[in-house]
Design a protein around this motif. Structure first.
Motif, short mmCIF file in Angstrom:
data_model
loop_
_atom_site.label_atom_id
_atom_site.label_comp_id
_atom_site.label_asym_id
_atom_site.label_seq_id
_atom_site.Cartn_x
_atom_site.Cartn_y
_atom_site.Cartn_z
N ASP A 1 0.85 -1.18 0.00
CA ASP A 1 0.00 0.00 0.00
C ASP A 1 0.89 1.25 0.00
O ASP A 1 1.75 1.40 0.88
CB ASP A 1 -0.88 -0.03 1.26
CG ASP A 1 -1.69 1.25 1.38
OD1 ASP A 1 -2.48 1.51 0.47
OD2 ASP A 1 -1.49 2.00 2.36
N LEU B 1 0.52 4.42 0.70
CA LEU B 1 0.48 5.35 1.82
C LEU B 1 1.17 4.75 3.05
O LEU B 1 1.91 5.43 3.77
CB LEU B 1 -0.96 5.76 2.14
CG LEU B 1 -1.64 6.53 1.00
CD1 LEU B 1 -3.07 6.88 1.37
CD2 LEU B 1 -0.86 7.80 0.63
N GLU B 2 0.92 3.46 3.26
CA GLU B 2 1.59 2.80 4.38
C GLU B 2 3.10 2.75 4.15
O GLU B 2 3.89 2.98 5.06
CB GLU B 2 1.04 1.38 4.57
CG GLU B 2 1.67 0.73 5.80
CD GLU B 2 1.14 -0.66 6.08
OE1 GLU B 2 0.62 -0.84 7.19
OE2 GLU B 2 1.25 -1.54 5.21
N ASP C 1 4.92 4.89 2.53
CA ASP C 1 5.48 6.21 2.79
C ASP C 1 5.64 6.44 4.29
O ASP C 1 6.65 6.96 4.75
CB ASP C 1 4.58 7.31 2.18
CG ASP C 1 4.63 7.29 0.66
OD1 ASP C 1 5.41 6.47 0.10
OD2 ASP C 1 3.90 8.07 0.03
N ARG C 2 4.61 6.04 5.04
CA ARG C 2 4.63 6.25 6.49
C ARG C 2 5.76 5.43 7.14
O ARG C 2 6.53 5.94 7.95
CB ARG C 2 3.26 5.81 7.06
CG ARG C 2 3.09 6.02 8.55
CD ARG C 2 1.73 5.51 9.02
NE ARG C 2 1.56 4.06 8.87
CZ ARG C 2 2.09 3.15 9.70
NH1 ARG C 2 2.81 3.53 10.74
NH2 ARG C 2 1.89 1.86 9.51
N HIS D 1 4.42 8.88 -7.23
CA HIS D 1 3.97 7.50 -7.09
C HIS D 1 3.94 6.87 -8.48
O HIS D 1 3.78 7.57 -9.48
CB HIS D 1 2.53 7.45 -6.56
CG HIS D 1 2.42 7.88 -5.13
ND1 HIS D 1 2.72 7.04 -4.09
CD2 HIS D 1 2.02 9.04 -4.57
CE1 HIS D 1 2.53 7.68 -2.94
NE2 HIS D 1 2.10 8.90 -3.21
N ALA E 1 -6.93 9.75 -6.20
CA ALA E 1 -5.53 10.00 -5.84
C ALA E 1 -4.72 10.34 -7.10
O ALA E 1 -3.85 11.22 -7.07
CB ALA E 1 -4.95 8.79 -5.12
#
Ligand SMILES: [Zn+2]
Length: 351
Positions: free
Chosen positions: A191, A193-194, A196-197, A242, A251
């Motif tokens: 994923d 976003l995960e 990136d975090r 991305h 997105a």
């Protein structure tokens, strides 16, 4: 045809064309074309930790551009695509640089001004704010400081998935490039976003300071404005880089259209052309293509090798990736239309 035989023929044809006046004959016979070169950085202290395939030395680039400049017409991407629609004139080449690195201003600009070659730069809009870099640069930065398996192990600990299990010592022993596997997995299989975090967390744990890294590596707004003033085309490259095909439509919209709006409002950029991040066929989809059109870009470029002709798809233009291992004879053969002519005769020597 066997791959090795094809590569041998490709090399032989390219050397023959490059070292003899045959390039001139090919140029006369082939349809008018636009070759877009695509790079990232010119080697400089600011990009020392980036992967070698992202860099080219000034001497290598100068040799390449000088050869092209003496025989063909230098242009920028959007302008070149428009010029290609006309029927007469020399074939065209354009130099494009992706992402918006600081060395483009400090090292590339003096070189291209001296050679009188215009440049198109594809800018991610977020790093221009001076605070954020995309996950891949944190990954490269971490690789300078620790083993990839250690990064992978920590990634596994911080996420539900335990992907490090599939990347064990056995793979290392089998000689498989684990860095490549991790890069590929982080790019496509998790994923975004995960990812990136979590990359953020690992980076900070290792002592990374994102704003400082961003300031060292990327252009700021003044830097980008200086390039526009020097005649460079500023093109779109999304907000935060991305592989857009991994994102849902909303997105993608924020990335593609939002990136263009930011460049226009903050830099006054014309923003006529767009580069899909990473640029392979699987990095964008039909949604990305229609959003690039809807955003107002006149054309969009990929990272698939080849020249473009009038008949090419404006939103899937080819580019030739360059780094320091670039082979001038192969670029020359592509530029003069030799591979294009052979393909028409039924012999496809493309990579
Ligand atoms: Zn890029």
């Amino acid at each position: 045809m066997k791959h090795r035989l094809k590569m041998f023929l490709r090399e032989s044809v390219a050397r023959l064309v490059y070292h003899t006046p045959l390039w001139r004959l090919c140029d006369l016979l082939a349809p008018r074309r636009l070759l877009v070169l695509a790079g990232h950085c010119v080697e400089a202290p600011s990009n020392a930790f980036l992967a070698p395939e992202m860099k080219i030395r000034e001497e290598t680039l100068e040799e390449l551009l000088s050869w092209l400049q003496r025989r063909f017409q230098a242009t920028r991407v959007a302008e070149g695509w428009a010029q290609l629609q006309g029927s007469s004139g020399k074939s065209l080449f354009a130099l494009s640089m992706d992402d918006g690195y600081r060395d483009n201003l400090t090292h590339l600009l003096p070189l291209t001004e001296r050679l009188d070659v215009p440049v198109t730069i594809y800018l991610e809009s977020r790093p221009l704010e001076g605070e954020k870099v995309n996950w891949m640069h944190k990954f490269f930065w971490l690789l300078e400081r620790m083993e990839v398996t250690k990064i992978g192990h920590r990634y596994g600990e911080l996420t539900k998935i335990e992907r490090d299990d599939i990347l064990t010592n056995q793979i290392v022993a089998a000689g498989i490039d684990v860095v490549y596997l991790w890069k590929k997995m982080l790019k496509y299989d998790v994923d975004p976003l995960e990812r990136d975090r979590v990359m953020d967390l690992i980076y900070v744990e290792a002592g990374g300071e994102e704003a400082a890294l961003c300031a060292d590596l990327y252009l700021d707004k003044d830097g980008a404005r200086s390039l526009a003033k020097a005649g460079w085309e500023l093109g779109g490259h999304t907000v935060s880089h991305h592989s857009v095909s991994t994102l849902d439509e909303d997105a993608q919209r924020r990335e593609i259209i939002g990136g263009r709006e930011a460049l226009i409002s903050e830099l006054g950029a014309g923003c006529e052309s767009f580069a899909y991040p990473f640029g392979r066929r699987w990095d964008f989809d039909e949604t990305s293509v229609s959003l690039a059109r809807e955003a107002g870009f006149e054309c969009a470029v990929t990272t698939h090798a080849g020249v473009n002709t009038k008949a090419s798809d404006a939103y899937r233009l080819n580019r030739w990736m360059i780094d320091d291992s670039v082979k001038l004879h192969l670029v020359a053969a592509e530029m003069c239309g030799a591979f294009l002519l052979l393909r028409k005769l039924g012999l496809d020597l493309s990579e």
